[in-house]
Scaffold this active site. Structure first.
Site, mmCIF file in Angstrom:
data_model
loop_
_atom_site.group_PDB
_atom_site.id
_atom_site.type_symbol
_atom_site.label_atom_id
_atom_site.label_comp_id
_atom_site.label_asym_id
_atom_site.label_seq_id
_atom_site.Cartn_x
_atom_site.Cartn_y
_atom_site.Cartn_z
ATOM 1 N N HIS A 270 2.021 4.512 -3.180
ATOM 2 C CA HIS A 270 2.084 5.889 -3.372
ATOM 3 C C HIS A 270 3.207 6.574 -3.894
ATOM 4 C CE1 HIS A 270 -1.351 6.403 -0.625
ATOM 5 N NE2 HIS A 270 -0.949 5.997 0.462
ATOM 6 N N HIS B 4 0.836 -1.255 0.029
ATOM 7 C CA HIS B 4 0.059 -0.044 0.083
ATOM 8 C C HIS B 4 0.821 1.134 0.003
ATOM 9 C CE1 HIS B 4 -3.250 2.772 1.587
ATOM 10 N NE2 HIS B 4 -2.057 3.136 2.073
ATOM 11 N N GLU B 5 1.922 1.316 0.829
ATOM 12 C CA GLU B 5 2.624 2.325 1.014
ATOM 13 C C GLU B 5 3.526 2.843 -0.234
ATOM 14 O OE1 GLU B 5 2.252 4.657 3.136
ATOM 15 O OE2 GLU B 5 0.994 3.763 4.526
ATOM 16 N N GLU C 120 -5.944 7.111 -0.793
ATOM 17 C CA GLU C 120 -5.884 5.855 0.119
ATOM 18 C C GLU C 120 -6.611 4.679 -0.509
ATOM 19 O OE1 GLU C 120 -3.913 5.675 2.652
ATOM 20 O OE2 GLU C 120 -3.164 7.703 2.328
#
Length: 309
Positions: free
Chosen positions: A156, A152-153, A225
């Protein structure tokens, strides 16, 4: 080794699923905030004719400084400490697996000494990227859950929304800084009625710019997100692991001391899951993240589509 079309090279894409909705929202947000900023500077130049060179110099200097050093400032503020492979072999191994899946350069790996279970990524691009997890997160998550959080991170970074959020957030703050400079440098010299009018108009315009910038970045933040959850789930093929991590981390937040949550709360826009020092926090109304229910519903739909067992 030759790279296949569309994989990571200079200016090329990773294997993270592209998100046209995110790209469109990032471009729209930057355009609107940039337009807002230009209008604001123009108003100041008209109202404060004698001070506009100083305003432009300070505004430009602050913007450049923020662009180049914002990632380091954020990492320092959240207590990130870069670790080597020898210091954190399991964490590096997980990051390596995600980089192999995504075909992207490996970011710097860091750990923050905090019991708040969370993670974040910073950086203007892949070359300056850093991914960080807290000791509280490492202690609580299973390996497959940690992989989902890190995927997930790192999405970004791949989608470049970290840099966009940094710039977009700063422009609203810069409006307030410029107003203070303008008032102190140009408005204290005269006592004519026009000066009094300007002293009223400038703060009002500055306040409007800040509020609009704030709202635009919040809308983008919530969507990014969801986009990161979606990209991580598709990359790893295990949306249930990410859902489990979300549920676990959100539940653990209620057990964290209020003092620790207050330290983490100013950086909510960067965190995997927001930290709130109270249920009535203003952040609940103007949230940086979608609700847990929204995130879990999306992951459940992805899991059903993938036929995950």
């Amino acid at each position: 080794m030759a790279r296949t079309p569309g994989t990571t090279g200079r200016g090329a894409r990773s294997r993270y699923a592209p998100d046209r909705g995110l790209s469109t929202r990032m471009a729209t947000t930057m355009f609107l905030i940039g337009l807002l900023y230009v209008v604001f500077v123009g108003v100041l130049m008209v109202l404060l004719r004698g001070s506009w060179p100083l305003i432009l110099v300070i505004a430009g200097g602050l913007f450049i400084a923020q662009f180049w050093f914002s990632d380091k400032i954020a990492a320092l503020g959240m207590g990130a400490r870069e670790v080597t492979r020898e210091q954190a072999p399991d964490l590096h191994g997980t990051v390596d697996r995600i980089c192999a899946l995504a075909d992207m350069p490996k970011p710097k790996v860091a750990i923050a000494d905090s019991d708040v279970p969370n993670a974040f990524a910073t950086g203007r691009g892949e070359k300056t990227a850093l991914v960080c997890v807290t000791t509280g997160l490492l202690r609580r998550l299973e390996p497959e859950e940690l992989e989902g959080v890190l995927a997930h991170e790192m999405s970004h970074v791949a989608h470049r929304d970290v840099a966009v959020m940094t710039i977009a957030s700063f422009l609203g703050v810069l409006a307030g800084m410029m107003t203070r400079v303008a008032l102190y440098s140009g408005l204290g010299r005269g006592r004519d009625p026009g000066t009094a009018a300007v002293m009223i108009i400038v703060p009002v315009v500055s306040g409007a710019v800040y509020v609009l910038s704030f709202l635009l970045t919040r809308v983008l933040s919530r969507y990014r997100e969801l986009a990161a959850d979606r990209a991580a789930a598709l990359l790893t093929g295990r949306p249930s692991a990410l859902a489990s991590a979300l549920t676990k981390v959100s539940g653990e937040m209620a057990r964290i001391p209020t003092q620790d949550l207050r330290k983490a709360e100013p950086y909510n826009a960067f965190w995997f899951v927001p930290a709130f020092s109270s249920k009535e926090s203003l952040g609940r109304l103007l949230a940086t993240h979608p609700t847990l229910e929204q995130r879990l519903d999306q992951l459940a739909r992805i899991s059903a589509r993938l036929g995950e067992a």
